[in-house]
Design a protein around this motif. Sequence first.
Motif, PDB file in Angstrom:
ATOM      1  N   PRO A  28       0.826  -1.212   0.000  1.00 50.27           N
ATOM      2  CA  PRO A  28       0.000   0.000   0.000  1.00 50.27           C
ATOM      3  C   PRO A  28       0.863   1.266   0.000  1.00 50.27           C
ATOM      4  O   PRO A  28       2.018   1.241   0.442  1.00 50.27           O
ATOM      5  N   PHE A  29       0.294   2.350  -0.477  1.00 57.96           N
ATOM      6  CA  PHE A  29       0.920   3.666  -0.412  1.00 57.96           C
ATOM      7  C   PHE A  29       0.837   4.129   1.036  1.00 57.96           C
ATOM      8  O   PHE A  29      -0.258   4.242   1.598  1.00 57.96           O
ATOM      9  N   LEU A  31      -2.938   3.265   1.561  1.00 56.64           N
ATOM     10  CA  LEU A  31      -3.970   3.182   0.536  1.00 56.64           C
ATOM     11  C   LEU A  31      -3.564   2.186  -0.537  1.00 56.64           C
ATOM     12  O   LEU A  31      -2.409   2.152  -0.956  1.00 56.64           O
ATOM     13  N   THR A  32      -4.529   1.397  -0.990  1.00 55.14           N
ATOM     14  CA  THR A  32      -4.320   0.473  -2.104  1.00 55.14           C
ATOM     15  C   THR A  32      -5.147   0.968  -3.273  1.00 55.14           C
ATOM     16  O   THR A  32      -6.319   1.321  -3.098  1.00 55.14           O
ATOM     17  N   VAL A  71      -8.230   2.809  -1.590  1.00 51.92           N
ATOM     18  CA  VAL A  71      -8.924   2.054  -0.542  1.00 51.92           C
ATOM     19  C   VAL A  71      -8.039   2.020   0.699  1.00 51.92           C
ATOM     20  O   VAL A  71      -6.885   1.573   0.642  1.00 51.92           O
ATOM     21  N   THR A  72      -8.570   2.515   1.809  1.00 52.53           N
ATOM     22  CA  THR A  72      -7.855   2.489   3.075  1.00 52.53           C
ATOM     23  C   THR A  72      -7.567   1.032   3.433  1.00 52.53           C
ATOM     24  O   THR A  72      -8.476   0.206   3.470  1.00 52.53           O
ATOM     25  N   THR A  73      -6.280   0.729   3.685  1.00 52.08           N
ATOM     26  CA  THR A  73      -5.859  -0.654   3.891  1.00 52.08           C
ATOM     27  C   THR A  73      -5.257  -0.818   5.276  1.00 52.08           C
ATOM     28  O   THR A  73      -4.398  -0.030   5.682  1.00 52.08           O
ATOM     29  N   GLY A 113      -9.596  -2.199   2.887  1.00 49.18           N
ATOM     30  CA  GLY A 113      -8.805  -3.335   2.456  1.00 49.18           C
ATOM     31  C   GLY A 113      -8.236  -3.994   3.700  1.00 49.18           C
ATOM     32  O   GLY A 113      -7.579  -3.329   4.507  1.00 49.18           O
ATOM     33  N   LEU A 114      -8.501  -5.264   3.891  1.00 50.13           N
ATOM     34  CA  LEU A 114      -8.009  -6.005   5.057  1.00 50.13           C
ATOM     35  C   LEU A 114      -6.914  -6.956   4.607  1.00 50.13           C
ATOM     36  O   LEU A 114      -7.176  -7.862   3.816  1.00 50.13           O
ATOM     37  N   VAL A 115      -5.703  -6.750   5.098  1.00 50.90           N
ATOM     38  CA  VAL A 115      -4.604  -7.647   4.736  1.00 50.90           C
ATOM     39  C   VAL A 115      -4.688  -8.886   5.611  1.00 50.90           C
ATOM     40  O   VAL A 115      -4.703  -8.792   6.846  1.00 50.90           O
TER      41      VAL A 115
END
Length: 160
Positions: free
Chosen positions: A35-36, A48-49, A56-58, A93-95
């Motif tokens: 992610p950024f 963010l992705t 998308v907030t990750t 976004g859930l890693v």
Amino acid sequence: MSGGSEVQVVTFGLAAETFAIPVALVREILDYREPFRIPNGPGFLLGLTDLRGEGVTTVDLRLRLGMTSAEPSLSTRILVVDVPLEGRVLTLGLVVDRVLDVSTVDRSQIGPAPDVGMHWESDYIAGVAKRADGFVVFIDMERIFSATDVDSLSSLATAA
């Protein structure tokens, strides 16, 4: 977990544990990509992705659940979920370490979170089910993030 007698879920692994969320909340499953980074966010915020031009907030779900972080592997995925919160929908976004399957679970097989005899952060547990290979913890996506978390994550998503 309300509704009919069965619920369709996406099961995924974090370390040796298995978790599930309703498939209706999952927009898509992405291969992991870095992610950024966003400075000064909560510890579990990765950044963010890019999802077809949308930021998308990750978040690192391991960290949010109080587990230790892990280096991404070939099986690491990002679950893009739409979480209904107080009249709006927050896309996150859930890693996760790995996605296991999409399955149907009979609601009668889902019991409450276990009572361990002391206070522990279990508000996010919607229930627990026993399977042949162990337990599956059902996550209540509407409760996993505090109101403060949601406000800061929402402002990041809006700014993106």
